[in-house]
Scaffold this active site. Structure first.
Site, PDB file in Angstrom:
ATOM      1  CG  MET A 136      27.848   5.469  34.998  1.00 50.62           C
ATOM      2  SD  MET A 136      29.047   4.696  33.879  1.00 50.62           S
ATOM      3  CE  MET A 136      28.371   5.633  32.410  1.00 50.62           C
ATOM      4  CG  HIS A 191      22.217  12.345  37.264  1.00 49.40           C
ATOM      5  ND1 HIS A 191      22.968  13.115  36.306  1.00 49.40           N
ATOM      6  CD2 HIS A 191      22.508  11.095  37.169  1.00 49.40           C
ATOM      7  CE1 HIS A 191      23.488  12.221  35.382  1.00 49.40           C
ATOM      8  NE2 HIS A 191      23.130  11.067  35.976  1.00 49.40           N
ATOM      9  CD  GLN A 228       9.086   7.062  33.554  1.00 46.94           C
ATOM     10  OE1 GLN A 228       8.855   8.017  32.781  1.00 46.94           O
ATOM     11  NE2 GLN A 228       8.505   6.630  34.292  1.00 46.94           N
ATOM     12  NE  ARG A 276      28.275   7.761  26.733  1.00 48.32           N
ATOM     13  CZ  ARG A 276      27.933   6.406  27.593  1.00 48.32           C
ATOM     14  NH1 ARG A 276      26.789   6.290  28.000  1.00 48.32           N
ATOM     15  NH2 ARG A 276      29.021   5.654  27.745  1.00 48.32           N
TER      16      ARG A 276
END
Length: 217
Positions: free
Chosen positions: A30, A37, A148, A187
């Site tokens: 996202m 990432h 994970q 976040r």
């Protein structure tokens, strides 16, 4: 590196890759990328000839009072990181490209989606399973990579892939953490200093439980 926003263009770009029998790796995100990432991208590049990264903030996995409108976004930064990491294609569709007018078909996960996060976020994994299934059909990768950290999400996606006979290998990559142990997350930027300090109780508790199990065994 190509930046593609349309499904038809994506399929054209990957047709030659597939015809050449090259291995396609896929990292769905996202956006607002971090080292977690990048670890997925690195794993894909190690084992695949072409790596596709999707950047799409999926509205169907957000509840009515969640953070869809303020979810962190910085496409220019993400594009630069992907370029430096050796990504072949960024797929950055609009919401209308993924969910066209009159869209009404969803993937409904089963028991794996009900406890834990699913118990507190009704409909969340329905949205996740739907968008991942659609992205799988759009990219048609050989391998897809997930972190994970999102353990329940990995379990739901792996089950969906088996249940729907999708010819895709699901690879999970170990959680990447900050030096103090906090799992990296887009976040994390929401946390004030006090919340950031308190959040370390999660990783400390997990590591303590792992040590206790090791000692017990």
């Amino acid at each position: 590196m190509k930046v593609i926003t349309k499904v038809a263009e994506l399929r054209r770009a990957l047709a030659d890759v597939r015809n050449a029998e090259k291995r396609i790796g896929f990292v769905p995100t996202m956006g607002y990328l971090h080292d977690g990432h990048l670890a997925l991208i690195s794993a894909s590049r190690e084992h695949c000839d072409v790596t596709v990264v999707s950047i799409f903030v999926n509205p169907t996995q957000f509840g009515p009072n969640e953070d869809l409108s303020r979810y962190p976004r910085d496409f220019a930064r993400d594009e630069a990181l992907c370029g430096s990491a050796g990504v072949s294609i960024i797929f950055a569709p609009s919401a209308e490209e993924i969910y066209p007018a009159q869209f009404e078909s969803f993937v409904e996960p089963g028991e794996l989606a009900k406890p834990l996060c699913g118990a507190f976020r009704p409909g969340h994994f329905r949205g996740v399973a739907t968008v991942v299934c659609k992205l799988f059909n759009m990219v048609q990768p050989d391998v897809a990579y997930f972190g994970q950290k999102d353990f329940q999400q990995c379990a739901v996606i792996r089950r969906m892939t088996v249940d729907l006979n999708l010819p895709i290998e699901i690879v999970t990559v170990p959680t990447v953490r900050e030096p103090d142990g906090l799992a990296m997350s887009s976040r994390n930027r929401y946390l004030c200093p006090e919340e950031r300090d308190r959040s370390l109780a999660i990783s400390r508790g997990l590591f303590a439980a792992a040590r206790a199990m090791a000692d017990f065994g």
